[in-house]
Enzyme design. Structure first.
Site, PDB file in Angstrom:
ATOM      1  N   ASP A 159       9.382   3.175  -0.340  1.00 21.33           N
ATOM      2  CA  ASP A 159       8.319   3.787   0.454  1.00 21.33           C
ATOM      3  C   ASP A 159       8.586   3.409   1.907  1.00 21.33           C
ATOM      4  OD1 ASP A 159       6.089   4.451   1.858  1.00 21.33           O
ATOM      5  OD2 ASP A 159       4.647   3.722   0.382  1.00 21.33           O
ATOM      6  N   LYS A 185       4.334   9.133   8.746  1.00 22.19           N
ATOM      7  CA  LYS A 185       4.137   8.554  10.083  1.00 22.19           C
ATOM      8  C   LYS A 185       5.116   9.096  11.141  1.00 22.19           C
ATOM      9  CE  LYS A 185       1.719   4.641   8.170  1.00 22.19           C
ATOM     10  NZ  LYS A 185       0.402   4.250   8.552  1.00 22.19           N
ATOM     11  N   TYR A 220       0.855  -1.188   0.000  1.00 21.91           N
ATOM     12  CA  TYR A 220       0.000   0.000   0.000  1.00 21.91           C
ATOM     13  C   TYR A 220       0.886   1.231   0.000  1.00 21.91           C
ATOM     14  CZ  TYR A 220      -3.513   3.397   1.620  1.00 21.91           C
ATOM     15  OH  TYR A 220      -4.352   4.492   1.754  1.00 21.91           O
TER      16      TYR A 220
HETATM   17  C1  LIG Z   1       3.893   2.106   3.233  1.00 24.52           C
HETATM   18  C2  LIG Z   1       2.843   3.179   3.224  1.00 24.52           C
HETATM   19  N1  LIG Z   1       2.898   4.152   2.295  1.00 24.52           N
HETATM   20  C3  LIG Z   1       1.992   5.129   2.261  1.00 24.52           C
HETATM   21  C4  LIG Z   1       0.965   5.188   3.175  1.00 24.52           C
HETATM   22  C5  LIG Z   1      -0.030   6.302   3.129  1.00 24.52           C
HETATM   23  O1  LIG Z   1       0.190   7.163   4.199  1.00 24.52           O
HETATM   24  P1  LIG Z   1      -0.980   8.110   4.746  1.00 24.52           P
HETATM   25  O2  LIG Z   1      -1.993   7.239   5.381  1.00 24.52           O
HETATM   26  O3  LIG Z   1      -0.256   9.031   5.708  1.00 24.52           O
HETATM   27  O4  LIG Z   1      -1.513   8.849   3.576  1.00 24.52           O
HETATM   28  C6  LIG Z   1       0.866   4.209   4.149  1.00 24.52           C
HETATM   29  C7  LIG Z   1      -0.231   4.227   5.125  1.00 24.52           C
HETATM   30  O5  LIG Z   1      -0.421   3.353   5.914  1.00 24.52           O
HETATM   31  C8  LIG Z   1       1.830   3.165   4.182  1.00 24.52           C
HETATM   32  O6  LIG Z   1       1.783   2.186   5.088  1.00 24.52           O
END
Ligand SMILES: Cc1ncc(COP(=O)(O)O)c(C=O)c1O
Length: 430
Positions: A243, A271, A148
């Site tokens: 990511d 985060k 994700y």
């Molecule tokens: C690996 C990863 N990338 C991107 C995101 C998206 O982040 P946000 O919820 O702050 O938009 C998440 C959210 O859980 C994530 O786990």
């Protein structure tokens, strides 16, 4: 931990929320659809605990889905938020604190020679993809099944049943055109990556990857998968995007890239760098980042980007982390996972516990979990039952099988011991 185990007020507020928000929540997993039952309304948190509106307390292993590595309402972090807010909540103009947090991130993750602050992990990943396309002049991207990267159109794509499926949107409302340029491959399968890149590299701008997966539950890279992806992307002039929205500052003061000694071309953060306030960041070499406007032609902007209150919260969190030994939470998490495995084995329960440093997932299968299809072998009904029973014991795990659980520096040995005892009590009936 549970004082009354009554959730009457939560039920009342949830009923009201249902008339106000879709499924009563502002983000889908909060609705408990994956585990049944109704969500718990949280009133406050301190350290490793959260307290609901009915007066029940829970040891929290969700930690707002990862950001709260210092635990809830850390005194110094809260003070920094209050101080920043008193000086004004937003200016839409540069502040010194933005330089400070950028400098600190860059010192920890040298590949982020230049970086931009945004408001979420979604924005970070979306902007990183646009940046990669701008830099390479190519359109297609590779992502991995079950990963994700936020909810931007082109990243909401999962694989079909074939080996290498071209994008089919996971969500309605995503135009097929947006998904067409997303290629989805199985995590940990280097042969498929090699084959797809060898055939299509002329059109592939980037590979985006969670270096340690958190969003199919925890799954670690195996057999030097990431190193091999690094080699092949470099060979074909394809940018590698890590990511690290979950993994950034989760395992050490830096990213998974520091720990695993792999340098991606672009890094996404979120985060933990916001310490519980909305923030994200993407960064790369100066040459790549200079594609972003107004230095370059790749447009990306934000009214609240670099927000002073969020930056103050993140900066204080990072400054504390810089002086903190990560061994402590990694060891506590190891103790928790080892004991859960031992208990499950003694009771002949088919369980796999995947752990990477201070994040973990309990899967209800006795097979190894290393990618999306093996994760989806887990018995989700059993997970739901386990989740509800642990909740009744005062332990708040992720309300979905396919999520990571986290420890914070506020978790104590006593919390771990309590969790193990609770696990021991409930697992017989699952
Ligand atoms: C690996 C990863 N990338 C991107 C995101 C998206 O982040 P946000 O919820 O702050 O938009 C998440 C959210 O859980 C994530 O786990």
């Amino acid at each position: 931990m549970i004082k009354k185990n009554i959730r009457k007020k939560s039920e009342k507020y949830y009923k009201e929320a249902l008339s106000l928000m879709p499924a009563g929540v502002n983000s889908p997993v909060r609705a408990f659809n994956a585990v049944g039952g109704n969500p718990v309304f949280i009133k406050w948190g301190k350290g490793s605990k959260i307290y609901d509106v009915d007066g029940n307390s829970y040891i929290d292993y969700v930690l707002s889905w990862g950001p709260l590595i210092l635990g809830h309402a850390h005194k110094q972090v809260i003070n920094s938020i209050v101080k920043a807010a008193r000086a004004g909540t937003s200016f839409g103009a540069p502040t010194v604190a933005e330089n400070e947090i950028a400098r600190l991130i860059k010192s920890a993750i040298p590949g982020m020679q230049s970086l931009r602050l945004v408001n979420s992990g979604t924005e970070a990943a979306m902007s990183a993809i646009r940046l990669a396309r701008s830099y390479t002049g190519k359109d297609k991207i590779i992502k991995f099944e079950g990963a994700y990267h936020g909810h931007s159109d082109g990243l909401l794509v999962k694989a079909g049943s074939g080996a290498a499926a071209f994008g089919v949107p996971t969500s309605s409302g995503v135009p097929r055109g947006s998904a067409r340029d997303t290629i989805v491959l199985p995590f940990n399968d280097i042969e498929k990556v090699k084959a797809v890149i060898a055939a299509g590299h002329k059109n592939i701008a980037a590979v985006i990857i969670e270096p340690v997966c958190g969003n199919m539950g925890v799954a670690a890279p195996l057999n030097k998968f990431l190193q091999k992806v690094r080699t092949i992307t470099r060979q074909y002039g394809i940018l590698l995007i890590f990511d690290e929205v979950i993994t950034g500052f989760r395992f050490c003061f830096g990213g998974a890239q520091n720990l695993l000694k792999i340098k991606p071309d672009i890094t996404c953060l979120g985060k933990i760098i916001g310490g519980g306030m909305p923030i994200g960041a993407y960064g790369a070499s100066k040459k790549i980042m200079d594609c972003a406007a107004p230095s370059g032609s790749m447009y990306q902007a934000g009214t609240l980007s670099g927000n002073p209150v969020a930056v103050a919260c993140g900066l204080k969190t990072l400054r504390i982390l810089k002086k903190t030994d990560y061994k402590k939470i990694n060891l506590l998490c190891e103790e928790l996972c080892t004991d859960m495995k031992k208990i499950a084995k003694a009771k002949k329960k088919k369980i796999t516990v995947n752990r990477f440093c201070s994040m973990f997932t309990v899967f209800f299968t006795n097979k190894n979990v290393s990618d999306y299809s093996s994760a989806y072998r887990s018995d989700t009904e059993k997970y739901a039952n386990y989740f509800s029973k642990m909740l009744s014991e005062g332990v708040y795990f992720a309300p979905s099988q396919f999520e990571a659980n986290f420890l914070s520096f506020a978790h104590t040995k006593k919390d771990i011991e309590y969790t193990i005892e609770a696990f021991n009590r409930i697992i017989t009936d699952i």
